[in-house]
Design an enzyme around this catalytic site. Structure first.
Site, PDB file in Angstrom:
ATOM      1  N   SER A   9       0.846  -1.193   0.000  1.00 10.82           N
ATOM      2  CA  SER A   9       0.000   0.000   0.000  1.00 10.82           C
ATOM      3  C   SER A   9       0.884   1.246   0.000  1.00 10.82           C
ATOM      4  CB  SER A   9      -0.890   0.005   1.241  1.00 10.82           C
ATOM      5  OG  SER A   9      -1.495   1.286   1.385  1.00 10.82           O
ATOM      6  N   HIS A  10       0.327   2.364  -0.461  1.00  8.76           N
ATOM      7  CA  HIS A  10       1.040   3.638  -0.353  1.00  8.76           C
ATOM      8  C   HIS A  10       1.232   4.036   1.101  1.00  8.76           C
ATOM      9  CE1 HIS A  10       0.311   3.951  -4.587  1.00  8.76           C
ATOM     10  NE2 HIS A  10       0.930   5.120  -4.653  1.00  8.76           N
ATOM     11  N   SER A  11       0.374   3.501   1.958  1.00  4.13           N
ATOM     12  CA  SER A  11       0.427   3.829   3.383  1.00  4.13           C
ATOM     13  C   SER A  11       0.946   2.628   4.162  1.00  4.13           C
ATOM     14  CB  SER A  11      -0.981   4.214   3.858  1.00  4.13           C
ATOM     15  OG  SER A  11      -1.098   3.999   5.248  1.00  4.13           O
ATOM     16  N   SER A  71       0.637   3.359  -8.760  1.00  7.16           N
ATOM     17  CA  SER A  71       2.089   3.210  -8.765  1.00  7.16           C
ATOM     18  C   SER A  71       2.535   2.031  -7.907  1.00  7.16           C
ATOM     19  CB  SER A  71       2.776   4.494  -8.310  1.00  7.16           C
ATOM     20  OG  SER A  71       2.431   4.795  -6.983  1.00  7.16           O
TER      21      SER A  71
END
Lengths: 133, 213
Positions: A9-11, A71
């Site tokens: 995840s981006h987080s 991304s």
């Protein structure tokens, strides 16, 4: 052995949370790795960290990578291409939604399903209705 | 006229400075249609590149470009990391074994970078991405090179086409990346990746001009 699961995840907190949620459904035989977040506590994904996560859970049955947004896919692709060729063919980036996909993939992996069957079940999770209308 | 390693190093240093100067502008463009981090991310990546260059500068051109690609993949964070990283790795492969690059070599190197964007991002021209800068710029370069222009003239053509390509993204509706979630609302904004890509072509031209001048 069972298919290994990588949550991207981006987080970092979201990745850890999804890992925790999916881990509730799995016995000790399913290895789950979470990776996410950019440098300096920013949001982002990192191919080098994803490659390391794949290697942490890699086994003979292969690895399914669950991703959140855009991304994350690009970084995961770079990570897979960085693996030795004999590992690359046993690693798949999933088309499934992150949360439902990770939970269902973990359940499927825990019953010893093959990589392709784990992915198919995870993708089907995306169309499971949550409320009756 | 050839592209030497010194010019490649100047190009990278110029671009790193340009990204730093335009960090807020690139992030602002990204804030309008994306996740508001393009300038910050690319600046972080190229600061890391600048820091690593002293250790890399004795390598041949392909070694320098490869090190840039790996640094970007490791440090950028957003989509620009894998995308620009792939561009530099592919350009490195195209430049492998060469001490200096002829006009045709530079064309092949830039074309390999463009192919990297297509392979990595699965983008097409008109999707409102960095490819909208790269594709016309490389076409213009190769056309000029094929008609016998020297490196400087071919790069002038490429930079001109890159600028037009960058501006061509303004009316487009995004079909790739975070901006595609906005649908029609993404129209009317210049794409941040197309903008940083224009800077890269402009800075390659200015690096070559510096040595030619």
């Amino acid at each position: 052995m069972a298919v290994g699961i990588v949550v991207v995840s981006h987080s970092a907190r979201l990745a850890d949370g999804v890992k925790e949620l999916a881990g509730q459904m799995a016995g000790a035989e399913v290895k789950i790795a979470a990776t996410g977040g950019g440098p300096d506590d920013t949001l982002g994904t990192n191919a080098v960290q994803i490659e390391a996560a794949i290697n942490r859970v890699y086994g003979d049955d292969g690895v399914l990578i669950l991703v959140d947004l855009g991304s994350a896919v690009l970084s995961a692709e770079v990570a897979v291409e960085s693996l030795p060729p004999e590992r690359q063919e046993h690693v798949l980036i999933s088309n499934a939604p992150l949360v439902e996909g990770a939970v269902v993939a973990t359940v499927e992996a825990s019953i010893g399903a093959s990589l392709l069957n784990v992915e198919a079940a995870a993708v089907r999770a995306g169309s499971m209705p949550k409320v009756e209308r | 006229m050839v592209l030497t390693k010194d010019v490649v190093l100047t190009w990278l240093e110029t671009f790193a400075r340009d990204v730093e100067e335009n960090r807020a502008y690139l992030t602002e463009l990204d804030g309008a249609i994306g996740d508001n981090d393009h300038g910050t991310n690319l600046d972080r990546g190229f600061r890391a590149v600048l820091n690593s260059l002293p250790d890399e500068r004795d390598k041949p051109i392909d070694g320098v470009l490869k090190a840039v690609g790996m640094t970007l993949i490791k440090t950028v964070g957003g989509a620009a990391g894998p995308l620009y990283g792939t561009v530099f790795l592919r350009m490195a492969s195209a430049a492998a074994g060469k001490e200096a690059l002829s006009e045709a070599d530079v064309g092949a190197m830039l074309a390999a970078g463009t192919k990297g964007i297509v392979d990595r991002g699965k983008a097409e021209v008109g999707d409102k991405t960095m490819l909208d800068t790269w594709a016309p710029a490389v076409d213009a370069f190769q056309e000029a090179e094929a008609s016998g222009e020297d490196l400087l003239a071919a790069l002038q053509a490429a930079a001109g086409a890159a600028e037009e390509g960058m501006k061509s993204t303004i009316p487009l509706v995004a079909r790739k990346g975070r901006a595609s979630y906005l649908g029609e609302r993404s129209a009317g904004h210049q794409d941040p990746g197309a903008t940083s890509s224009y800077l890269l072509f402009k800075d390659l031209l200015s690096a070559v001009e510096g040595t030619a001048g």
